[in-house]
Design a protein around this motif. Structure first.
Motif, PDB file in Angstrom:
ATOM      1  N   ARG A   4     -18.667 -16.795 -48.479  1.00 55.04           N
ATOM      2  CA  ARG A   4     -17.901 -17.657 -47.434  1.00 55.04           C
ATOM      3  C   ARG A   4     -18.103 -18.980 -47.446  1.00 55.04           C
ATOM      4  O   ARG A   4     -19.228 -19.526 -47.389  1.00 55.04           O
ATOM      5  N   VAL A  26      -9.750 -15.957 -44.696  1.00 53.96           N
ATOM      6  CA  VAL A  26     -10.302 -14.643 -44.093  1.00 53.96           C
ATOM      7  C   VAL A  26     -10.419 -15.040 -42.298  1.00 53.96           C
ATOM      8  O   VAL A  26     -10.532 -14.262 -41.574  1.00 53.96           O
ATOM      9  N   GLN A  27     -10.224 -16.458 -42.018  1.00 51.43           N
ATOM     10  CA  GLN A  27     -10.362 -16.680 -40.815  1.00 51.43           C
ATOM     11  C   GLN A  27      -9.489 -18.231 -40.362  1.00 51.43           C
ATOM     12  O   GLN A  27      -9.765 -18.917 -41.064  1.00 51.43           O
ATOM     13  N   VAL A  29      -8.600 -21.162 -37.292  1.00 53.63           N
ATOM     14  CA  VAL A  29      -8.655 -21.286 -35.791  1.00 53.63           C
ATOM     15  C   VAL A  29      -8.046 -22.665 -35.662  1.00 53.63           C
ATOM     16  O   VAL A  29      -8.108 -23.518 -36.719  1.00 53.63           O
ATOM     17  N   GLN A  47     -15.958 -20.841 -33.246  1.00 49.86           N
ATOM     18  CA  GLN A  47     -14.952 -19.609 -33.118  1.00 49.86           C
ATOM     19  C   GLN A  47     -14.477 -18.994 -34.226  1.00 49.86           C
ATOM     20  O   GLN A  47     -14.083 -17.897 -34.404  1.00 49.86           O
ATOM     21  N   ALA A  48     -14.527 -19.686 -35.434  1.00 54.68           N
ATOM     22  CA  ALA A  48     -14.250 -19.330 -36.839  1.00 54.68           C
ATOM     23  C   ALA A  48     -15.758 -18.392 -37.212  1.00 54.68           C
ATOM     24  O   ALA A  48     -15.353 -17.776 -38.419  1.00 54.68           O
TER      25      ALA A  48
END
Ligand code: SF4
Lengths: 253, 399
Positions: A4, A26-27, A29, A47-48
């Motif tokens: 990642r 994948v994420q 914010v 947050q991510a």
């Protein structure tokens, strides 16, 4: 092995973070950048779940965040993001908070670009001001500016003058939906003029917050005289995504 | 990457020039204030010390004095839209404030409209302020090369002007004196052209950021022996650098060329920005604005007439396209930067079109940046970075 990595777009109004693994998002914010850009950047990463990941920063505040693997300009990151999401795109129209850009792209790389950054006309800022004057929140633009509405011409391109013009129209009791349509037409014709500097080639895609609105997309298509496709569902996150892809490349992930 | 030794020589040369001007004027030598495009050889032949208000305004800007001086001029009712060199220099005349300590007053002013129409009004105000005569050389605008008629028209004015200028000076302009001065101008210009040419080597031992400052002697000391000596020395140093492979930019990754005057209020920051991104600014239209081949010691009047009707700003945009195209090819540039200079309309008009045509011809991209050569209120480093960084990245350069 793919691992990642993150891209962080610290914009003038919003900070966006994207986490990518094996080329896939994948994420994501998004947070307001103000009042403290540095804190917003850190919070977005938290947050991510990306605090420990390698990160490439981009956007207005890209030099503010440390540590980072590298920093790149928004235009380069935007092109990389579009290249992955819409590899066939030849032109990207990005309506940002403080500036608008038209970028000619090919395979995720920038060929040429034009940018409007000295004047609020033709930017998200113009829409923000008009939305306030008209008392129509931006997420209601689609509902109000329907295809059959006939636009009222707004002749001033300067935001300050256009604001007075809109106030004048309102005081003459002109219908707000026709004024709004006129406002969108005015913004998009400014962007189209910008596009003529680099030459707009199809297919054209649109990014940036306002591109979420179909009314804006329609006005843009009309102004450019060709079909414009929005990058949905997150036209505002493309730049952060592109930064994450660049990060993956540079980190060898 | 190694610093140019000639930076120190330049500082010394300029200091001496300032002192010499002050001393000469105190000893009673006449002083002529001239525009950068005026035939300075005439006043030199008549024994004048020349002074360049445009150069002076650039120094004010580099020393962060330009804003206050411009504001003074604006306070007298002159529009902010006027050329900032004019606003700054007039402000200095009217307030007496200058980074040079003191301005040496002129005995005459010499102007040519071959660079723009602004200088005509600016120097008229100067002549009025100091109560001295103004000499004006009218040059026709042309889209192709100057015609014989153009040259004859300019030559006639030069011949008519010479005895009048001699009367204000301390010696007569003779063909012989003019020949000597012209020969020195030609020699210095030739050396300067070779200095600029060294940037075509890879890696470039010298960039336009260096040229912007090392052009000072060619502007303000052209026609003197010291000027020739200066460029002989500089050329030697650059050749040595090139042979050793010393580069101006660490690990040069891209080469670009520049159009328009330097951005003096941001000169240092811009230079650093280019360096940080490993981009070498290898040539520009500003420091190479003169053509050498016309000056002719055998027929000095005709040579001067040709030279001063053939400088960059008197031509139309088609010429600019030519110049940039040739420059890109010659210096192996991957891109070009057009500085849209708020002050200088003559230089900036048509640049968006020039950009498209040059790209179509050369296949390399260009970028337009908006700024001003001397007014810091119209220069934003943020704007410059926003334009230039993605441009550099698209050329494969970056941090
Ligand atoms: S900068 Fe431009 S407008 Fe100003 S004096 Fe020079 S040529 Fe004329």
């Amino acid at each position: 092995m793919s691992r990642r990595v993150a891209g962080l777009d610290i914009g003038s109004t919003a900070t966006k973070c994207a986490v990518v693994e094996g080329g896939r998002l994948v994420q994501a914010v998004m947070l307001p950048s103000m009042p403290d850009m540095v804190a917003a950047a850190r919070e977005a990463l938290r947050q991510a779940g990306a605090e420990a990941l390698p990160v490439v920063t981009t956007g207005y505040g890209r030099a503010l965040h440390e540590p980072r693997l590298a920093q790149v300009s928004e235009i380069t990151a935007l092109a990389a993001g579009v290249g992955a999401l819409r590899p066939e795109a030849a032109t990207v129209v990005d309506i940002g908070g403080q500036d608008s850009k038209v970028v000619r792209v090919q395979g995720g790389k920038v060929l040429d670009f034009a940018m409007n950054d000295r004047c609020a006309a033709g930017t998200g800022r113009f829409l923000e001001v008009m939305s306030r004057v008209l008392n129509i929140p931006q997420d209601r633009f689609d509902e109000v500016s329907r295809p059959e509405v006939d636009p009222l011409p707004i002749s001033s391109t300067c935001t300050v003058f256009a604001e007075s013009e809109v106030v004048g129209l309102l005081s003459r009791r002109e219908p707000p939906d026709r004024i709004l349509k006129g406002v969108l037409t005015a913004v998009c014709s400014r962007v189209a003029a910008l596009g003529r500097q680099v030459g707009v080639a199809a297919p054209v895609v649109a990014t940036g917050g306002p591109a979420r609105s179909m009314a804006v997309i329609r006005a843009l298509s009309e102004a450019l005289g060709m079909e414009v496709l929005p990058i949905l569902p997150d036209p505002q996150g493309v730049t952060a995504f592109g930064a994450a892809l660049i990060c993956a490349q540079r980190a060898g992930a | 990457m190694r610093k140019l030794q000639h930076n120190a020589v330049l500082a010394r040369t300029i200091r001496n020039q300032v002192l010499w001007t002050r001393l000469g004027s105190r000893l009673g030598l006449p002083v002529a204030w001239v525009t950068s495009g005026s035939p300075v050889e005439l006043v030199l032949a008549a024994g004048f010390i020349p002074f360049y208000p445009e150069n002076h305004a650039a120094i004010c800007a580099a020393r962060e004095m330009s804003q206050g001086l411009a504001e003074h001029t604006e306070g007298r009712g002159y529009s902010r839209d006027l050329c900032s060199y004019a606003r700054v220099d007039l402000g200095a005349q009217w307030t007496g404030r200058t980074p040079l300590g003191r301005l040496v007053p002129p005995d005459l002013v010499l102007v040519s409209n071959n660079i723009c129409g602004t200088v005509q009004n600016w120097f008229r105000l100067t002549a009025e302020h100091f109560r001295v005569p103004m000499f004006f050389l009218d040059t026709p605008f042309h889209d192709g090369p100057p015609t014989d008629g153009d040259v004859a028209y300019v030559r006639e004015q030069l011949v008519a002007m010479a005895p009048e200028i001699s009367r204000v000076g301390w010696r007569r302009i003779t063909e012989d004196r003019l020949r000597k001065v012209t020969e020195r101008s030609r020699e210095a210009l030739e050396l300067w052209a070779r200095v600029l040419e060294t940037a075509s080597r890879r890696p470039a031992p010298f960039t336009s950021f260096d040229a912007f400052v090392h052009m000072a002697p060619i502007v303000s000391m052209r026609g003197t022996r010291r000027c020739v000596a200066y460029y002989r020395g500089l050329l030697e140093e650059l050749r040595r650098r090139a042979d050793r492979g010393d580069s101006a930019i660490p690990e040069e990754r891209a080469r670009v060329v520049w159009d328009n005057i330097a951005i003096w209020p941001a000169h240092k920051q811009l230079k650093k920005l280019f360096e940080r991104h490993r981009v070498a600014l290898v040539s520009d239209t500003y420091t190479s604005a003169w053509t050498v081949e016309h000056l002719d010691p055998k027929d000095p009047f005709t040579g001067l007439a040709k030279a001063y009707t053939d400088i960059l700003l008197i031509h139309g945009v088609a010429h600019r396209v030519e110049v940039l195209t040739r420059m890109i090819q010659r210096f192996g540039a991957q891109g070009f930067v057009l500085h849209s200079n708020r002050s200088c309309k003559r230089y900036s008009l048509g640049q968006y079109g020039v950009r498209q045509v040059v790209t179509a011809r050369t296949g390399v991209p260009g970028v337009v940046i908006e700024a001003d050569m001397a007014d810091p209120r119209a220069v934003s480093m943020e704007h410059l970075e926003q334009r230039l960084v993605p441009f550099f990245e698209s050329l494969g350069a970056g941090t």
